[in-house]
Design an enzyme around this catalytic site. Structure first.
Site, PDB file in Angstrom:
ATOM      1  N   GLY A  38     -10.765   0.697   2.078  1.00  0.00           N
ATOM      2  CA  GLY A  38     -11.832   0.094   1.285  1.00  0.00           C
ATOM      3  C   GLY A  38     -11.242  -0.425  -0.015  1.00  0.00           C
ATOM      4  O   GLY A  38     -11.396  -1.580  -0.386  1.00  0.00           O
ATOM      5  N   GLY A  39     -10.549   0.470  -0.694  1.00  0.00           N
ATOM      6  CA  GLY A  39      -9.929   0.077  -1.951  1.00  0.00           C
ATOM      7  C   GLY A  39      -8.747   0.973  -2.234  1.00  0.00           C
ATOM      8  O   GLY A  39      -8.613   2.038  -1.631  1.00  0.00           O
ATOM      9  N   MET A  40      -7.880   0.529  -3.127  1.00  0.00           N
ATOM     10  CA  MET A  40      -6.771   1.377  -3.570  1.00  0.00           C
ATOM     11  C   MET A  40      -6.706   1.265  -5.082  1.00  0.00           C
ATOM     12  O   MET A  40      -6.642   0.166  -5.632  1.00  0.00           O
ATOM     13  CB  MET A  40      -5.465   0.935  -2.908  1.00  0.00           C
ATOM     14  N   GLN A  48       0.353   4.517  -1.212  1.00  0.00           N
ATOM     15  CA  GLN A  48      -0.163   5.852  -0.915  1.00  0.00           C
ATOM     16  C   GLN A  48      -0.199   6.067   0.599  1.00  0.00           C
ATOM     17  O   GLN A  48      -0.600   5.145   1.318  1.00  0.00           O
ATOM     18  CB  GLN A  48      -1.590   6.014  -1.465  1.00  0.00           C
ATOM     19  N   GLN A  94       0.895  -1.167   0.000  1.00  0.00           N
ATOM     20  CA  GLN A  94       0.000   0.000   0.000  1.00  0.00           C
ATOM     21  C   GLN A  94       0.925   1.206   0.000  1.00  0.00           C
ATOM     22  O   GLN A  94       1.484   1.576   1.034  1.00  0.00           O
ATOM     23  CB  GLN A  94      -0.916  -0.031   1.222  1.00  0.00           C
ATOM     24  N   ASN A 142      -4.892   1.178  -7.575  1.00  0.00           N
ATOM     25  CA  ASN A 142      -3.693   0.846  -8.328  1.00  0.00           C
ATOM     26  C   ASN A 142      -4.075   0.583  -9.788  1.00  0.00           C
ATOM     27  O   ASN A 142      -4.978  -0.190 -10.058  1.00  0.00           O
ATOM     28  CB  ASN A 142      -3.009  -0.354  -7.687  1.00  0.00           C
ATOM     29  N   GLU A 181      -9.563  13.006  -5.049  1.00  0.00           N
ATOM     30  CA  GLU A 181     -10.676  12.350  -4.343  1.00  0.00           C
ATOM     31  C   GLU A 181     -12.021  13.059  -4.518  1.00  0.00           C
ATOM     32  O   GLU A 181     -13.054  12.414  -4.530  1.00  0.00           O
ATOM     33  CB  GLU A 181     -10.336  12.207  -2.858  1.00  0.00           C
ATOM     34  N   LYS A 237     -11.641   2.292   8.402  1.00  0.00           N
ATOM     35  CA  LYS A 237     -12.910   3.016   8.452  1.00  0.00           C
ATOM     36  C   LYS A 237     -13.941   2.276   9.329  1.00  0.00           C
ATOM     37  O   LYS A 237     -14.789   2.895   9.956  1.00  0.00           O
ATOM     38  CB  LYS A 237     -13.444   3.148   7.025  1.00  0.00           C
ATOM     39  N   HIS A 297     -15.925   3.820  -7.360  1.00  0.00           N
ATOM     40  CA  HIS A 297     -14.947   4.810  -6.896  1.00  0.00           C
ATOM     41  C   HIS A 297     -13.538   4.485  -7.413  1.00  0.00           C
ATOM     42  O   HIS A 297     -12.864   5.336  -7.993  1.00  0.00           O
ATOM     43  CB  HIS A 297     -14.965   4.863  -5.366  1.00  0.00           C
ATOM     44  N   ASP A 315      -0.557  11.162   5.479  1.00  0.00           N
ATOM     45  CA  ASP A 315      -1.733  10.315   5.719  1.00  0.00           C
ATOM     46  C   ASP A 315      -2.800  11.078   6.513  1.00  0.00           C
ATOM     47  O   ASP A 315      -3.966  10.693   6.522  1.00  0.00           O
ATOM     48  CB  ASP A 315      -1.339   9.025   6.446  1.00  0.00           C
ATOM     49  N   ARG A 366     -10.049  -3.115   8.243  1.00  0.00           N
ATOM     50  CA  ARG A 366     -10.322  -1.897   7.470  1.00  0.00           C
ATOM     51  C   ARG A 366     -10.545  -0.749   8.445  1.00  0.00           C
ATOM     52  O   ARG A 366     -11.471  -0.769   9.254  1.00  0.00           O
ATOM     53  CB  ARG A 366     -11.561  -2.116   6.602  1.00  0.00           C
TER      54      ARG A 366
HETATM   55 ZN   LIG Z   1     -10.323   7.471  -3.750  1.00  0.00          ZN
END
Ligand SMILES: [Zn+2]
Length: 608
Positions: free
Chosen positions: A278-280, A151, A149, A282, A328, A565, A305, A383, A563
């Site tokens: 949730g997702g990245m 980012q 990961q 890439n 975003e 969140k 998204h 971050d 996760r």
């Molecule tokens: Zn996003």
């Protein structure tokens, strides 16, 4: 922290200017990319699960912008540098002392004009951008798993590079793994490649470093549509393919609205549940949490998204983390638009209103300075920028412009905008200059109001507020129940969607009586809910009201999901009372070995 950083930055500036360097526009990179640009990276890495290490080399291709510089400064974090060579010659280098947020500057003495440099290195078992899972931490429990990961600035913990979104690179990689495992990257994955422990990749489009990604595990592939498919552990594959079967349709309609998809394939990689996000997004291979596999497609806006990022973010990119809203905000706006086309206006209204409620919740707790779309992150961990401000405030701002210029005109603008800045990294001011010509002047928009959206805290007066008829029905039901006019079992919930349930739960009062909690739980089996979002909203109430019958479920939930969140709001609530804190600390310590370092970092402060 701010002062420490400024001092440190000043030292670097001094060191740099002494050796002929200048500080660049990105406060989160030491790299001298204004003088010499890394344009391509060749990786040759061995994946060692026993040592939790990547070992090998990175060969960087260089483009010199400055004719006098004889140094290359790279970003690293916790890397062990073994040697640095160019054209058969060993080069001298210095690895500077680590900054807690930024890692260590690697300064290499290199003759101006040199076209390639090879760095032999290995990563640390604690690399901030890599998570090494034992077999027990995977779904199948048979083989280990690795995922990255990068980012915001974690690529530097597994590759020595210029780790700023301003710099774009193409890359190629040869990855050696245990024979029984498969490697995939944010590149041209070949699902039919033999499973022999050696995998080759090429990413021919230039991408920022935070989009370099790798995963290794017992993965299988199944196609969804002609350009789309899923990689997952064997037992997850079928349910993921079912859940995300609309991915090809999403890709097709987004192309129609915003221009050709520039990345050839769009595949999904389903990770084990410790994935912190949730997702990245890439490129070519979005990394996805399994917590959105609900069985009814109720949480697939996540896929819309990550797909939307193929335009906003991966194609047109923020040039530093201060401008994250350009990634975003546009992506959140596009997500709503894609969801509306595929699933209809009612769902669009509900999701937009839930997003607005999330934004309001963040505005209630965030410092004023962090409520601007452009957040000053100098001296901070980038971050920190991730809140609903760049996402939902950004999307609301864009929605207001759409309403002012008209949807058809705005879609035409967006298509041209994505094309104009394709494969470039831009800042807010470049965006403003562009819209001055293409939106503000032709449509007589109010520049002061636009600046207010971007540069001031909170929301401007009379901003758009999403509305949902489906939620009005929920509000009426909630009210009658709270007033004691009807029993929970008498509420008309048969047709309710997951979104309506979330709206119902999220807007209950903080304090409910024990009898009310028992009544809700027995009527709707909330403690047993298998939808991770509904379970989350219910468990927040459980903690706020110390509803003991659900604490066993709370414990399992916190241990099985990583996760951030979904777990952070629960830990935050638990930490508010001494009883909750004791429970939370015990569970956090059990769950911690399975969490990603980012989830650990985001939550450990509650229990210190
Ligand atoms: Zn996003």
């Amino acid at each position: 922290m701010i002062n420490t950083f400024k001092l440190f930055a000043a030292t670097i500036l001094l060191v740099c200017s002494l050796s002929g360097f200048a500080q660049t526009s990105d406060p989160h990179s030491f790299a001298n990319f204004d003088q010499v640009n890394v344009s391509h990276i060749d990786l040759n890495l061995n994946v060692d699960f026993n040592k939790k290490q990547l070992t090998g080399s990175a060969t960087l291709s260089l483009k010199w912008l400055d004719k006098t510089t004889n140094s290359l400064v790279l970003d690293t974090r916790d890397l062990t540098i073994k040697s640095i060579n160019s054209g058969g010659k060993t080069l001298a280098y210095k690895l500077h002392k680590a900054d807690p947020n930024l890692g260590s500057a690697l300064v290499i003495d290199i003759a101006n004009g040199t076209d390639k440099v090879t760095i032999a290195y290995s990563t640390s078992p604690n690399a901030s951008g890599l998570q090494w899972l034992s077999p027990e931490q995977t779904t199948e429990k048979k083989h280990p798993f690795l995922f990255s990961q990068a980012q915001a600035i974690h690529a530097r913990s597994f590759i020595p590079l210029q780790d700023s979104p301003t710099v774009r690179v193409t890359y190629a990689a040869t990855i050696t793994t245990p024979k029984e495992l498969v490697a995939v990257m944010s590149a041209n994955n070949d699902a039919s490649a033999p499973r022999n422990g050696i995998y080759h990749f090429k990413m021919p489009q230039a991408i920022p470093s935070y989009l370099i990604a790798i995963a290794v595990g017992d993965l299988q592939f199944q196609a969804i549509g002609k350009d789309t498919g899923v990689y997952a552990e064997p037992s997850v594959l079928a349910s993921a393919v079912n859940e995300f079967s609309d991915t090809q349709a999403m890709l097709d309609i987004t192309e129609k609205m915003y221009g050709a998809y520039p990345w050839e394939r769009y595949d999904l990689l389903i990770l084990p549940s410790s994935f912190p996000f949730g997702g990245m997004e890439n490129p070519r291979l979005s990394f996805i949490t399994p917590t959105v596999i609900a069985g009814d497609k109720s949480l697939v806006s996540l896929i819309a998204h990550e797909l939307a990022h193929s335009w906003s973010g991966n194609t047109v990119t923020n040039s530093s983390w201060r401008d994250l809203w350009l990634n975003e905000g546009f992506t959140t706006y596009l997500t709503y638009r894609i969801m509306e086309v595929i699933y209809g206006t009612s769902r669009f209204d509900m999701e937009a209103l839930l997003g607005y409620q999330d934004l309001q919740a963040d505005l209630a707790v965030l410092k004023k300075d962090d409520q601007r779309l452009t957040i000053d992150l100098t001296g901070r961990d980038p971050d920190d920028v991730f809140s609903n401000i760049p996402y939902e405030k950004g999307a609301l701002f864009i929605r207001e412009i759409e309403q002012q210029v008209g949807r058809a005109n705005f879609d035409e603008f967006l298509m041209a905008y994505f094309e104009h800045f394709k494969f470039q990294s831009i800042d807010t001011e470049t965006f403003l200059a562009y819209i001055q010509k293409h939106l503000i002047t032709p449509y007589h928009l109010d520049l002061d109001r636009i600046k207010q959206w971007i540069y001031t805290p909170g929301l401007p007066k009379n901003h758009p507020i999403p509305k949902s008829d489906a939620f009005t029905i929920v509000d009426q039901n909630r009210m009658s129940w709270l007033n004691g006019n009807v029993k929970a079992t008498q509420l008309d919930v048969k047709e309710w969607t997951v979104h309506q349930w979330l709206h119902f739960l999220n807007n209950l009062p903080d304090q409910l009586s024990a009898a009310q909690l028992v009544e809700l739980d027995s009527a709707f089996k909330l403690t047993q809910s298998t939808n991770n979002e509904i379970a989350h909203s219910w468990l927040v109430l459980v903690v706020k009201n110390d509803y003991q019958p659900a604490f066993e479920r709370l414990e399992t939930y916190l241990i099985s999901i990583g996760r951030n969140k979904l777990v952070k709001p629960l830990y935050r609530e638990l930490a508010k009372t001494s009883k909750g804190k004791k429970f939370g600390k015990r569970v956090f310590n059990i769950a911690k070995p399975g969490y990603h370092p980012l989830t650990v970092k985001a939550n450990e402060g509650f229990f210190n």
